[in-house]
Scaffold this motif. Structure first.
Motif, PDB file in Angstrom:
ATOM      1  N   LEU A  14      -1.622  12.233 104.401  1.00 23.53           N
ATOM      2  CA  LEU A  14      -2.813  12.921 103.886  1.00 23.53           C
ATOM      3  C   LEU A  14      -2.793  13.057 102.360  1.00 23.53           C
ATOM      4  O   LEU A  14      -3.833  12.845 101.707  1.00 23.53           O
ATOM      5  N   PRO A  15      -1.640  13.385 101.730  1.00 22.26           N
ATOM      6  CA  PRO A  15      -1.625  13.430 100.264  1.00 22.26           C
ATOM      7  C   PRO A  15      -1.957  12.078  99.624  1.00 22.26           C
ATOM      8  O   PRO A  15      -2.580  12.043  98.555  1.00 22.26           O
ATOM      9  N   GLU A  16      -1.543  10.971 100.259  1.00 20.78           N
ATOM     10  CA  GLU A  16      -1.874   9.653  99.706  1.00 20.78           C
ATOM     11  C   GLU A  16      -3.379   9.413  99.751  1.00 20.78           C
ATOM     12  O   GLU A  16      -3.964   8.878  98.791  1.00 20.78           O
ATOM     13  N   TYR A  17      -4.020   9.803 100.851  1.00 16.39           N
ATOM     14  CA  TYR A  17      -5.478   9.692 100.920  1.00 16.39           C
ATOM     15  C   TYR A  17      -6.143  10.582  99.859  1.00 16.39           C
ATOM     16  O   TYR A  17      -7.124  10.181  99.223  1.00 16.39           O
ATOM     17  N   PHE A  18      -5.604  11.768  99.666  1.00 19.57           N
ATOM     18  CA  PHE A  18      -6.172  12.704  98.699  1.00 19.57           C
ATOM     19  C   PHE A  18      -6.074  12.146  97.278  1.00 19.57           C
ATOM     20  O   PHE A  18      -7.047  12.196  96.511  1.00 19.57           O
ATOM     21  N   CYS A  19      -4.905  11.584  96.940  1.00 19.73           N
ATOM     22  CA  CYS A  19      -4.721  11.012  95.601  1.00 19.73           C
ATOM     23  C   CYS A  19      -5.649   9.827  95.376  1.00 19.73           C
ATOM     24  O   CYS A  19      -6.253   9.676  94.306  1.00 19.73           O
ATOM     25  N   THR A  20      -5.763   8.981  96.382  1.00 23.08           N
ATOM     26  CA  THR A  20      -6.647   7.825  96.267  1.00 23.08           C
ATOM     27  C   THR A  20      -8.094   8.262  96.104  1.00 23.08           C
ATOM     28  O   THR A  20      -8.854   7.673  95.316  1.00 23.08           O
ATOM     29  N   PHE A  21      -8.481   9.308  96.838  1.00 21.04           N
ATOM     30  CA  PHE A  21      -9.847   9.828  96.705  1.00 21.04           C
ATOM     31  C   PHE A  21     -10.101  10.338  95.296  1.00 21.04           C
ATOM     32  O   PHE A  21     -11.170  10.104  94.716  1.00 21.04           O
ATOM     33  N   LEU A  22      -9.129  11.045  94.721  1.00 18.81           N
ATOM     34  CA  LEU A  22      -9.298  11.564  93.364  1.00 18.81           C
ATOM     35  C   LEU A  22      -9.455  10.438  92.347  1.00 18.81           C
ATOM     36  O   LEU A  22     -10.352  10.477  91.498  1.00 18.81           O
ATOM     37  N   LEU A 196      -3.398  10.682  89.693  1.00 13.38           N
ATOM     38  CA  LEU A 196      -2.223   9.925  89.261  1.00 13.38           C
ATOM     39  C   LEU A 196      -0.999  10.829  89.148  1.00 13.38           C
ATOM     40  O   LEU A 196       0.115  10.436  89.514  1.00 13.38           O
ATOM     41  N   SER A 197      -1.201  12.047  88.643  1.00 16.97           N
ATOM     42  CA  SER A 197      -0.075  12.978  88.494  1.00 16.97           C
ATOM     43  C   SER A 197       0.507  13.362  89.852  1.00 16.97           C
ATOM     44  O   SER A 197       1.735  13.421  90.021  1.00 16.97           O
ATOM     45  N   VAL A 198      -0.361  13.602  90.828  1.00 17.42           N
ATOM     46  CA  VAL A 198       0.121  13.951  92.163  1.00 17.42           C
ATOM     47  C   VAL A 198       0.860  12.764  92.782  1.00 17.42           C
ATOM     48  O   VAL A 198       1.897  12.938  93.442  1.00 17.42           O
ATOM     49  N   GLN A 199       0.349  11.552  92.574  1.00 17.63           N
ATOM     50  CA  GLN A 199       1.030  10.354  93.082  1.00 17.63           C
ATOM     51  C   GLN A 199       2.429  10.230  92.490  1.00 17.63           C
ATOM     52  O   GLN A 199       3.399   9.930  93.204  1.00 17.63           O
ATOM     53  N   ILE A 200       2.549  10.434  91.192  1.00 14.34           N
ATOM     54  CA  ILE A 200       3.856  10.337  90.534  1.00 14.34           C
ATOM     55  C   ILE A 200       4.800  11.396  91.079  1.00 14.34           C
ATOM     56  O   ILE A 200       5.980  11.136  91.342  1.00 14.34           O
ATOM     57  N   TYR A 201       4.272  12.615  91.283  1.00 21.48           N
ATOM     58  CA  TYR A 201       5.107  13.701  91.813  1.00 21.48           C
ATOM     59  C   TYR A 201       5.582  13.384  93.230  1.00 21.48           C
ATOM     60  O   TYR A 201       6.763  13.608  93.567  1.00 21.48           O
ATOM     61  N   LEU A 202       4.683  12.885  94.075  1.00 20.46           N
ATOM     62  CA  LEU A 202       5.060  12.560  95.454  1.00 20.46           C
ATOM     63  C   LEU A 202       6.112  11.460  95.488  1.00 20.46           C
ATOM     64  O   LEU A 202       7.057  11.505  96.287  1.00 20.46           O
ATOM     65  N   LYS A 203       5.943  10.469  94.617  1.00 22.01           N
ATOM     66  CA  LYS A 203       6.925   9.381  94.570  1.00 22.01           C
ATOM     67  C   LYS A 203       8.280   9.908  94.094  1.00 22.01           C
ATOM     68  O   LYS A 203       9.332   9.547  94.645  1.00 22.01           O
ATOM     69  N   TRP A 204       8.264  10.774  93.088  1.00 18.84           N
ATOM     70  CA  TRP A 204       9.521  11.353  92.604  1.00 18.84           C
ATOM     71  C   TRP A 204      10.188  12.178  93.691  1.00 18.84           C
ATOM     72  O   TRP A 204      11.411  12.135  93.866  1.00 18.84           O
TER      73      TRP A 204
END
Length: 214
Positions: A14-22, A196-204
């Motif tokens: 769900l966070p990946e969908y949210f980041c992509t939507f943003l 993008l910031s949330v994506q980087i945080y999730l990956k980290w």
């Protein structure tokens, strides 16, 4: 992501969908806000339905290509980036050769690019060979980065990078040309960088979970 889910049952969080939507929503809204009435008036025959249809088809085929590349990478882990790059360019060359050289011979009123005219132009202007070489060289270097990114990080990361690059080009051109951003446009920029910031945080966070001792 949608093509991967529909065609190959790829599971995203769900966070990946949210980041992509943003990111996608921010870029789309910024592009719509950037289109002014003056720009539309410059068009000879503006056709919004056709434009949106072509954009949808482009996104659909692009999504199919990206999800298929991910499947190839997962099914055949020994496939290196240059194997995929070779396959894409080989088939692209075949398709273009058919469109540019075979189709004009079969159809006298063929409305698209004619390869024979291009060859005649090159014969009459041999100095263009250097420009063609540089164009192909730059394209090959660019493709190396693209397929290396797809091979190592996946198609979704590559799409995010290319989308962000295009978005930044629009923002920088607006700043350089002296066009101030409206409050709605600034909101679109905030959406993109938040995604993008949330994506980087999730990956980290994922990487930290894989290597807790580090």
């Amino acid at each position: 992501m949608l093509m991967g889910t529909l065609l190959y049952s790829v599971k995203y969080t769900l966070p990946e969908y949210f980041c992509t939507f943003l990111v996608a929503g921010g870029v789309s809204s910024f592009a719509l806000l950037k289109t002014s009435s003056k720009t539309v008036k410059k068009l000879v025959n503006p056709n919004a339905p056709l434009g949106y249809t072509l954009c949808f088809l482009n996104l659909a085929f692009d999504g199919y290509t990206n999800s298929t590349q991910d499947i190839i990478k997962s099914r055949y882990p020994n496939t290196n980036p240059w194997d995929i790059m070779l396959g894409m360019n080989l088939w692209g060359t075949i398709y273009n050769a058919v469109v540019m050289f075979v189709a004009p011979l079969l159809f006298s009123n063929w409305p698209y690019a004619d390869g024979f005219e291009a060859l005649r132009f090159c014969q009459e202007n041999p100095e263009v060979a250097w420009d063609i070489f540089l164009f192909c060289l730059c394209g090959a270097v660019r493709q190396n980065y693209i397929f290396l990114t797809i091979s190592r990080f996946g198609a979704l990361t590559n799409t995010t990078i290319t989308t962000t690059r295009k978005f930044m080009s629009i923002v920088v051109s607006s700043v350089i040309s002296g066009n101030p951003l409206s409050s709605k446009q600034r909101g679109s920029v905030t959406m993109v960088f938040l995604g993008l910031s949330v994506q980087i945080y999730l990956k980290w966070k994922r990487e930290k979970g894989r290597h807790p001792s580090e």
